[in-house]
Design an enzyme around this catalytic site. Structure first.
Site, PDB file in Angstrom:
ATOM      1  N   LYS A   3     -15.051 -16.844   5.051  1.00  0.00           N
ATOM      2  CA  LYS A   3     -16.448 -16.895   5.593  1.00  0.00           C
ATOM      3  C   LYS A   3     -16.796 -18.210   6.044  1.00  0.00           C
ATOM      4  O   LYS A   3     -16.989 -18.930   5.362  1.00  0.00           O
ATOM      5  CB  LYS A   3     -17.252 -16.459   4.451  1.00  0.00           C
ATOM      6  CG  LYS A   3     -18.948 -16.265   4.949  1.00  0.00           C
ATOM      7  CD  LYS A   3     -20.105 -16.409   3.942  1.00  0.00           C
ATOM      8  CE  LYS A   3     -20.442 -17.919   3.898  1.00  0.00           C
ATOM      9  NZ  LYS A   3     -20.951 -18.414   5.285  1.00  0.00           N
ATOM     10  N   ALA A  11     -24.601 -25.749  -3.830  1.00  0.00           N
ATOM     11  CA  ALA A  11     -23.929 -24.494  -3.487  1.00  0.00           C
ATOM     12  C   ALA A  11     -22.706 -24.562  -4.478  1.00  0.00           C
ATOM     13  O   ALA A  11     -22.617 -23.514  -5.179  1.00  0.00           O
ATOM     14  CB  ALA A  11     -23.592 -24.202  -2.023  1.00  0.00           C
ATOM     15  N   GLY A  12     -22.163 -25.468  -4.506  1.00  0.00           N
ATOM     16  CA  GLY A  12     -20.646 -25.592  -5.597  1.00  0.00           C
ATOM     17  C   GLY A  12     -21.256 -25.289  -6.811  1.00  0.00           C
ATOM     18  O   GLY A  12     -20.377 -24.666  -7.620  1.00  0.00           O
ATOM     19  N   GLU A  17     -14.657 -28.567  -3.132  1.00  0.00           N
ATOM     20  CA  GLU A  17     -14.826 -29.875  -2.488  1.00  0.00           C
ATOM     21  C   GLU A  17     -16.313 -30.125  -1.979  1.00  0.00           C
ATOM     22  O   GLU A  17     -16.806 -29.304  -1.146  1.00  0.00           O
ATOM     23  CB  GLU A  17     -14.060 -29.905  -1.012  1.00  0.00           C
ATOM     24  CG  GLU A  17     -12.596 -29.904  -1.493  1.00  0.00           C
ATOM     25  CD  GLU A  17     -11.859 -30.925  -2.072  1.00  0.00           C
ATOM     26  OE1 GLU A  17     -12.599 -31.997  -2.066  1.00  0.00           O
ATOM     27  OE2 GLU A  17     -10.610 -30.811  -2.307  1.00  0.00           O
ATOM     28  N   GLY A  47     -18.326 -27.751   0.654  1.00  0.00           N
ATOM     29  CA  GLY A  47     -19.709 -27.707   1.098  1.00  0.00           C
ATOM     30  C   GLY A  47     -20.680 -28.416   0.187  1.00  0.00           C
ATOM     31  O   GLY A  47     -20.094 -29.309  -0.437  1.00  0.00           O
ATOM     32  N   SER A  48     -21.995 -28.087   0.273  1.00  0.00           N
ATOM     33  CA  SER A  48     -22.892 -29.082  -0.448  1.00  0.00           C
ATOM     34  C   SER A  48     -22.678 -28.943  -2.141  1.00  0.00           C
ATOM     35  O   SER A  48     -22.000 -28.018  -2.571  1.00  0.00           O
ATOM     36  CB  SER A  48     -24.278 -28.731  -0.312  1.00  0.00           C
ATOM     37  OG  SER A  48     -24.418 -27.417  -0.648  1.00  0.00           O
ATOM     38  N   THR A  49     -23.158 -29.915  -2.825  1.00  0.00           N
ATOM     39  CA  THR A  49     -22.784 -29.824  -4.483  1.00  0.00           C
ATOM     40  C   THR A  49     -23.892 -28.871  -5.002  1.00  0.00           C
ATOM     41  O   THR A  49     -23.459 -28.128  -6.004  1.00  0.00           O
ATOM     42  CB  THR A  49     -23.308 -31.084  -4.851  1.00  0.00           C
ATOM     43  OG1 THR A  49     -22.381 -32.179  -4.255  1.00  0.00           O
ATOM     44  CG2 THR A  49     -23.365 -31.295  -6.329  1.00  0.00           C
ATOM     45  N   CYS A  68     -18.008 -35.628   4.427  1.00  0.00           N
ATOM     46  CA  CYS A  68     -18.227 -35.704   2.978  1.00  0.00           C
ATOM     47  C   CYS A  68     -18.013 -37.078   2.161  1.00  0.00           C
ATOM     48  O   CYS A  68     -18.439 -37.530   1.165  1.00  0.00           O
ATOM     49  CB  CYS A  68     -17.582 -34.479   2.023  1.00  0.00           C
ATOM     50  SG  CYS A  68     -16.215 -34.201   2.435  1.00  0.00           S
ATOM     51  N   GLU A  85     -26.576 -38.111  -1.094  1.00  0.00           N
ATOM     52  CA  GLU A  85     -26.006 -37.752   0.368  1.00  0.00           C
ATOM     53  C   GLU A  85     -26.877 -37.659   1.247  1.00  0.00           C
ATOM     54  O   GLU A  85     -27.516 -36.565   1.156  1.00  0.00           O
ATOM     55  CB  GLU A  85     -25.124 -36.787   0.007  1.00  0.00           C
ATOM     56  CG  GLU A  85     -23.914 -36.393   1.357  1.00  0.00           C
ATOM     57  CD  GLU A  85     -22.968 -35.625   1.104  1.00  0.00           C
ATOM     58  OE1 GLU A  85     -23.446 -34.247   0.480  1.00  0.00           O
ATOM     59  OE2 GLU A  85     -21.763 -35.636   1.162  1.00  0.00           O
TER      60      GLU A  85
HETATM   61  P1  NAD Z   1     -24.086 -25.361   2.204  1.00  0.00           P
HETATM   62  O1  NAD Z   1     -23.165 -25.964   1.234  1.00  0.00           O
HETATM   63  O2  NAD Z   1     -25.234 -24.758   1.967  1.00  0.00           O
HETATM   64  O3  NAD Z   1     -23.193 -24.176   3.085  1.00  0.00           O
HETATM   65  C1  NAD Z   1     -21.847 -24.438   3.091  1.00  0.00           C
HETATM   66  C2  NAD Z   1     -20.936 -22.984   3.148  1.00  0.00           C
HETATM   67  O4  NAD Z   1     -21.291 -22.422   1.923  1.00  0.00           O
HETATM   68  C3  NAD Z   1     -21.588 -22.191   4.432  1.00  0.00           C
HETATM   69  O5  NAD Z   1     -20.614 -21.350   4.880  1.00  0.00           O
HETATM   70  C4  NAD Z   1     -22.585 -21.195   3.462  1.00  0.00           C
HETATM   71  O6  NAD Z   1     -22.984 -20.351   4.125  1.00  0.00           O
HETATM   72  C5  NAD Z   1     -22.051 -21.161   2.280  1.00  0.00           C
HETATM   73  N1  NAD Z   1     -22.728 -20.958   1.179  1.00  0.00           N
HETATM   74  C6  NAD Z   1     -23.873 -21.852   0.717  1.00  0.00           C
HETATM   75  N2  NAD Z   1     -24.594 -21.429  -0.487  1.00  0.00           N
HETATM   76  C7  NAD Z   1     -23.655 -20.454  -0.954  1.00  0.00           C
HETATM   77  C8  NAD Z   1     -23.591 -19.765  -2.079  1.00  0.00           C
HETATM   78  N3  NAD Z   1     -24.546 -19.903  -3.178  1.00  0.00           N
HETATM   79  N4  NAD Z   1     -22.544 -19.064  -2.260  1.00  0.00           N
HETATM   80  C9  NAD Z   1     -21.505 -19.079  -1.612  1.00  0.00           C
HETATM   81  N5  NAD Z   1     -21.393 -19.333  -0.396  1.00  0.00           N
HETATM   82  C10 NAD Z   1     -22.630 -20.372  -0.203  1.00  0.00           C
HETATM   83  O7  NAD Z   1     -23.982 -26.777   3.155  1.00  0.00           O
HETATM   84  P2  NAD Z   1     -25.402 -26.718   4.292  1.00  0.00           P
HETATM   85  O8  NAD Z   1     -26.413 -26.193   3.910  1.00  0.00           O
HETATM   86  O9  NAD Z   1     -24.409 -26.486   5.741  1.00  0.00           O
HETATM   87  O10 NAD Z   1     -25.423 -28.330   4.387  1.00  0.00           O
HETATM   88  C11 NAD Z   1     -26.316 -28.875   3.334  1.00  0.00           C
HETATM   89  C12 NAD Z   1     -25.686 -30.189   2.853  1.00  0.00           C
HETATM   90  O11 NAD Z   1     -24.102 -29.951   2.474  1.00  0.00           O
HETATM   91  C13 NAD Z   1     -25.208 -31.422   3.711  1.00  0.00           C
HETATM   92  O12 NAD Z   1     -26.239 -32.044   4.044  1.00  0.00           O
HETATM   93  C14 NAD Z   1     -24.243 -32.089   3.064  1.00  0.00           C
HETATM   94  O13 NAD Z   1     -24.791 -32.835   2.056  1.00  0.00           O
HETATM   95  C15 NAD Z   1     -23.384 -30.995   2.389  1.00  0.00           C
HETATM   96  N6  NAD Z   1     -22.259 -30.616   2.986  1.00  0.00           N
HETATM   97  C16 NAD Z   1     -21.158 -31.041   2.597  1.00  0.00           C
HETATM   98  C17 NAD Z   1     -19.877 -30.792   2.987  1.00  0.00           C
HETATM   99  C18 NAD Z   1     -18.593 -31.507   2.707  1.00  0.00           C
HETATM  100  O14 NAD Z   1     -17.707 -31.270   3.589  1.00  0.00           O
HETATM  101  N7  NAD Z   1     -18.426 -31.582   1.502  1.00  0.00           N
HETATM  102  C19 NAD Z   1     -19.786 -30.044   4.330  1.00  0.00           C
HETATM  103  C20 NAD Z   1     -21.272 -29.613   4.985  1.00  0.00           C
HETATM  104  C21 NAD Z   1     -22.136 -29.916   4.183  1.00  0.00           C
END
Ligand code: NAD
Length: 484
Positions: free
Chosen positions: A180, A236-237, A254, A232-234, A288, A387
């Site tokens: 996804k 969401a993680g 990550e 992605g973001s902490t 990140c 961050e």
């Molecule tokens: P995000 O974590 O919201 O999204 C990243 C991915 O996860 C996207 O594909 C999104 O659709 C998906 N997602 C989001 N919430 C989810 C959930 N609950 N369950 C499953 N999938 C989910 O990141 P964002 O909104 O695009 O960016 C926000 C912040 O995240 C940035 O400002 C940055 O701090 C951080 N970020 C970190 C990385 C990294 O490589 N570590 C990458 C992008 C963003």
């Protein structure tokens, strides 16, 4: 410019009609104009993609049962097809997220095929099993089995390289994948699907279904998924970890970072600036592991502030498709708002802004923010703790190495970091004590041979290296009886 529009998903080895007519519009962060669209996945589409991946994995003669050499042959064809599309992949990523094109060519165009080949080769070279003489007589035969159907959820900042941190090892190990992509970067994911199709990847081995958070959450929780790999973001993680905890589903995370570059008092500032740019401001500050806290010795504080300020001011800001551009736009209006909010916070809390802080002159369109440097703040400032994900650096003074280390380690995160010195051993000794998953000396680059990942709020598990392959394998033991 002609719009790039996809109408179908890549599911079960071919193009599949979406369950709904909903689409994801793709906009350029440089021109703020529409550049294309893809279908938006519904839960029905995810169900179909997971079923395809499940069938492909469970097939008694299928992908997961093949000899690694057989998979490597198909994956080599995949690498060749990816390479054939490398320039276009780089261009698409740059157009969608603002990554400078020279960087997109390395990360997004170049890295995926390297990773596919690296992990295929690791699998080919791995012994079939490890036979251990038992302590109780007999022996134990230990092998590694593919973990199953992988749900891979990726962000927009480095979309193809991050996709292949997951696809490379998962496919080499014999897993099948439902990917996804993030809504901001979908066109590159469909180009990758075209490469998979052209390479003749067996049906269901890779499936691409883009959507938003809800669809990501649905995939993570799906009963047909055996393992989740997320970047992605902490925030969401954390949610994904909760779901996977409840389901006892293995997960690799990550997440974010707030890494520190420690500049020791014998650093050669002049010689370090290009590498320091790579470690601190690459990809418009949207990576990140970036070292967004620069720790400077009190004895050379003014000199460091001047050098970093000059570096920020020297960077050409503009169209990311122009090879001379060092800083492109941020990915979206929302991201720019967030970064500008942090710049305002830095000023409110009393830090001294030495350069930047606004939108660059002459660029009326696009989500641009000037590279911005703050000095005279301590590690408790909000901009030193959270961050930002934009081109904003904080320069924090330290008295001695012990204090530098304590500031570097005083963070909720622990992903990257670096130590800069004319004495490599001195730097390496200090680097060894930094509490994070990875630390560079006089540069910061993720090498495919070594594990990459974080501790604390930066996540859990590792990608890259043999460890990144093991993340997609289950250990399996057969106890053989004593002879006779
Ligand atoms: P995000 O974590 O919201 O999204 C990243 C991915 O996860 C996207 O594909 C999104 O659709 C998906 N997602 C989001 N919430 C989810 C959930 N609950 N369950 C499953 N999938 C989910 O990141 P964002 O909104 O695009 O960016 C926000 C912040 O995240 C940035 O400002 C940055 O701090 C951080 N970020 C970190 C990385 C990294 O490589 N570590 C990458 C992008 C963003």
């Amino acid at each position: 410019m002609t719009s790039i529009d996809y109408r179908e998903f890549y599911i079960d080895g071919g193009w599949a009609t979406p369950a709904s007519t909903a689409t994801i519009p793709v906009n350029s962060p440089t021109t703020e104009e529409a550049i294309g669209s893809v279908p938006r996945a519904t839960t029905d589409d995810i169900d179909r993609a997971v079923a395809a991946a499940r069938n492909a994995f469970d097939d008694p003669d299928g992908w997961s049962t093949w000899h690694p050499k057989q998979r490597a042959e198909v994956l080599e064809r995949f690498a060749v097809e990816i390479e054939a599309r490398a320039a276009e992949t780089a261009r698409l990523v740059s157009m969608q997220n603002g990554m400078p094109i020279w960087l997109a060519e390395q990360f997004e165009g170049g890295f995926p095929a390297v990773l596919v080949r690296y992990f295929s080769q690791l699998m080919v070279e791995a012994p079939e099993f490890d036979e251990r003489p038992g302590m109780l007589g007999g022996s134990a035969r230990v092998s590694r089995k593919p973990v199953g159907v992988v749900g891979a959820v990726v962000p927009w900042n480095v979309p193809q390289a991050i996709t292949f941190l997951k696809l490379g090892p998962a496919l080499a190990a014999g897993c099948t994948v439902v990917l996804k992509p993030a809504e901001e970067t979908v066109l590159d994911a469909f180009l990758m699907a075209e490469a998979a199709l052209a390479a003749g990847l067996p049906a269901g081995v890779v499936n691409v279904v883009p959507g938003g958070r809800d669809i990501g959450a649905y995939l993570v929780e799906h009963p047909g998924i055996d393992k989740v790999s997320f970047t992605g973001s902490t925030a969401a993680g954390r949610k994904i970890a909760e779901t996977c905890g409840r389901l006892l589903r293995p997960v690799t995370l990550e997440l974010g970072g707030k890494s520190a570059a420690i500049l020791l008092d014998d650093v050669d500032l002049g010689a370090s600036m290009e590498s320091l740019f790579g470690a601190t401001l690459l990809n418009n500050g949207q990576i990140c592991w970036l070292n967004t806290r620069v720790l400077a010795p009190q004895s050379r504080y003014t000199e460091v502030v001047d050098a970093v300020t000059a570096l920020a001011e020297s960077l050409t800001i503009g169209d990311p498709l122009d090879p001379n551009t060092k800083i492109g736009p941020l990915v979206s209006a929302r991201q720019r708002e967030r970064v500008e909010g942090y710049i305002a916070k830095g000023k409110d809390e009393g830090a001294r802004m030495t350069t930047g802080g606004g939108r660059p002159a002459g660029l009326d369109r696009g989500y641009f923010v000037q590279p911005t440097v703050f000095a005279d703040l301590d590690n408790n400032a909000t901009i030193a703790r959270e961050e930002i994900f934009g081109p904003v650096l904080s320069i924090i003074p330290f008295a001695d190495e012990a204090q530098a280390l304590s500031i570097a380690n005083d963070s909720e995160y622990g992903l990257g970091g670096s130590v800069w010195s004319s004495d490599l051993e001195r730097a390496a000794t200090l680097a060894d004590k930094v509490r994070s998953g990875t630390v560079g000396v006089n540069h910061y680059t993720n090498d495919p041979v070594a594990p990459f990942g974080g501790i604390k709020s930066s996540g859990m598990g590792r990608e890259l290296g043999p460890e990144g392959l093991h993340a997609f394998q289950n250990l399996h033991t057969v106890y053989l009886p004593p002879a006779g």
